[in-house]
Design an enzyme around this catalytic site. Structure first.
Site, PDB file in Angstrom:
ATOM      1  CE  LYS A  53      -3.803  -2.394   2.238  1.00 34.70           C
ATOM      2  NZ  LYS A  53      -4.440  -2.821   3.484  1.00 34.70           N
ATOM      3  CD  GLN A  97      -3.295  -4.290   6.675  1.00 37.84           C
ATOM      4  OE1 GLN A  97      -3.243  -3.352   5.885  1.00 37.84           O
ATOM      5  NE2 GLN A  97      -3.876  -5.427   6.356  1.00 37.84           N
ATOM      6  CG  ASP A 120      -9.967  -0.218   4.934  1.00 40.05           C
ATOM      7  OD1 ASP A 120      -9.887  -0.563   3.739  1.00 40.05           O
ATOM      8  OD2 ASP A 120      -9.422  -0.829   5.865  1.00 40.05           O
TER       9      ASP A 120
END
Ligand code: NAP
Length: 299
Positions: A53, A97, A120
Site C-alpha cells: 500500500k 491495517q 477503507d
C-alpha cells in the site's frame, strides 16, 4: 470461450488514473493527497500488505506516511495516533491495517476515524451512506468497490434484469457488495452459511460473487451457463505437486471446472486481489478532491 478477467491490468489502469488525478490536484490546488497507514505488531502478512500500500501510494504521487507501532501498543496510544491524524490537514486518508493484535479492540478505532478520511469505508457513516444509495458523498469499502468495477466491465453500468448472488454476508465484503449490486439495479440474493440448497441458489445467478473463505467450494454445477463469476476468496492450500511443504493460493471457486461453464471469471491470484489496493488509492484521491471543494474523479 470463457473470458478470464484480468484484475491486474484493471488495477494498473485505475492506479494510472489516480496518479493523473493526483498530479492535476497538486498543479491546480497545490495539494498532495496524503495517506496514513497504521500497522501494529509484526504479523508478516499484514506487513506485506502495508508495504504494498505504501509503495503504491508513492507511485501515485501521494504523501505516504506509515506508522509502525510495536505489538505492546495500548488502546489509548493507538486511539491518540488516530486522533492526531484526524486533525492533520496534510492527511486525507487513514487506514488501520486489520486484524489488530488480540489485546486491541478494532471497532472503536475504526469508528473514530473521521468518515471523510475513512478510506477503507468501514465506518458506520460510510456503510450507512452506501446502504441508503448515497454513493456520491460516502467512501466505499475497497474490495467490493474493486469487485464492482470488474462486474461493470463485463455486464455494464446498469444491471437491470440480472440476478446477482453474493455468498458471504460480512461487513467487510458481502454486505457492501450486495448494496453495490442493488444500486446498479441487479436483483440481489445474499447467501450465507444458513442458506438452504446453496448450489441451486447460485445456479440462478447471472453474476455470482463468492466471498466465503472456503477453498474451491463453488463447483461447475453451481454456475449458470455464461454467468460472470467473481471470486473474492484467498485461501492457501497444500501444493505437494510443487514440492514437499509447498503451498499455493486458490479462491472460493473451483476455477478450472467453473471456467468451463462461466462466461467470465476472475482468477486467484490476479483477479479481485489487485483491485483492493487500487481502490484504496482511488478513495484517497477522492477524499483529497472533496477536501479541496473540487468535484472528485470517478473510477
Ligand atoms: P468472513 O467475515 O469470514 O465471512 C465469511 C462469510 O461466508 C460469512 O458470511 C459466512 O456465513 C459465509 N460462509 C461460511 N461458510 C459458508 C458455507 N459453507 N456456505 C455458505 N456461506 C458460508 O470473511 P470475509 O472477510 O468476508 O472474507 C471472505 C473471503 O474473502 C476470505 O477468503 C478472505 O480472505 C477474502 N477476502 C479477500 C479480499 C481481497 O482483497 N481480495 C478482501 C477481503 C476478503 P455466516 O455469516 O452465516 O457465518
Amino acid at each position: 470461450m470463457v473470458q478470464v478477467i484480468d484484475g491486474k491490468a484493471k488495477a494498473v489502469s485505475v492506479t494510472e488514473a489516480v496518479r493523473v488525478a493526483a498530479e492535476t490536484l497538486e498543479k491546480t490546488a497545490g495539494v498532495k493527497p496524503g495517506l496514513a497507514v497504521i500497522i501494529v505488531g509484526d504479523d508478516p502478512a499484514s506487513h506485506a500488505y502495508v508495504g504494498s500500500k505504501s509503495r503504491m501510494a508513492k507511485q501515485c504521487g501521494f504523501n505516504s506516511v506509515q506508522h509502525t507501532l510495536p505489538l505492546e501498543t495500548g488502546q489509548a496510544e493507538l486511539e491518540a495516533l488516530v486522533a492526531s491524524l484526524n486533525d492533520d490537514p496534510s492527511i486525507h486518508g487513514i487506514l488501520v491495517q486489520l486484524p489488530l493484535p488480540k489485546h486491541l479492540d478494532s471497532e472503536p478505532v475504526i469508528q473514530m476515524i473521521q468518515p471523510e478520511k475513512d478510506v477503507d469505508g468501514l465506518s458506520v457513516v460510510n456503510a450507512g451512506k452506501l446502504a441508503t444509495g448515497d454513493l456520491a458523498s460516502g467512501l466505499i469499502s475497497c474490495t467490493p468497490a474493486g469487485a464492482m468495477l470488474l462486474v461493470k466491465d463485463i455486464n455494464g453500468e446498469d444491471l437491470s434484469g440480472l440476478n446477482a448472488v453474493v455468498i458471504g454476508r460480512s461487513n467487510l465484503f458481502g454486505k457492501p457488495m450486495g448494496q453495490l449490486l442493488l444500486n446498479a439495479n441487479a436483483t440481489v440474493t445474499m447467501a450465507h452459511s444458513r442458506t438452504k440448497d446453496l448450489a441451486a441458489v447460485c445456479r440462478n445467478a447471472d453474476i455470482l460473487v463468492a466471498a466465503v473463505g472456503r477453498p474451491q467450494m463453488v463447483k461447475a454445477d453451481w454456475v449458470k451457463a455464461g454467468a460472470t463469476v467473481i471470486d473474492v476468496g484467498i485461501n492457501r492450500i497444500d501444493a505437494p505437486e510443487k514440492g514437499e511443504g509447498k503451498t499455493r493460493l486458490v479462491g472460493d471457486v473451483a476455477f478450472e471446472e467453473a471456467s468451463q461453464v462461466a462466461g467470465a471469471i476472475t482468477p486467484v491470484p490476479g483477479g479481485v486481489g489487485p483491485m483492493t489496493i487500487a481502490m484504496l488509492m482511488a478513495n484517497t484521491v477522492i477524499t483529497a478532491y472533496r477536501k479541496c471543494g473540487k468535484t472528485a474523479p470517478t473510477f
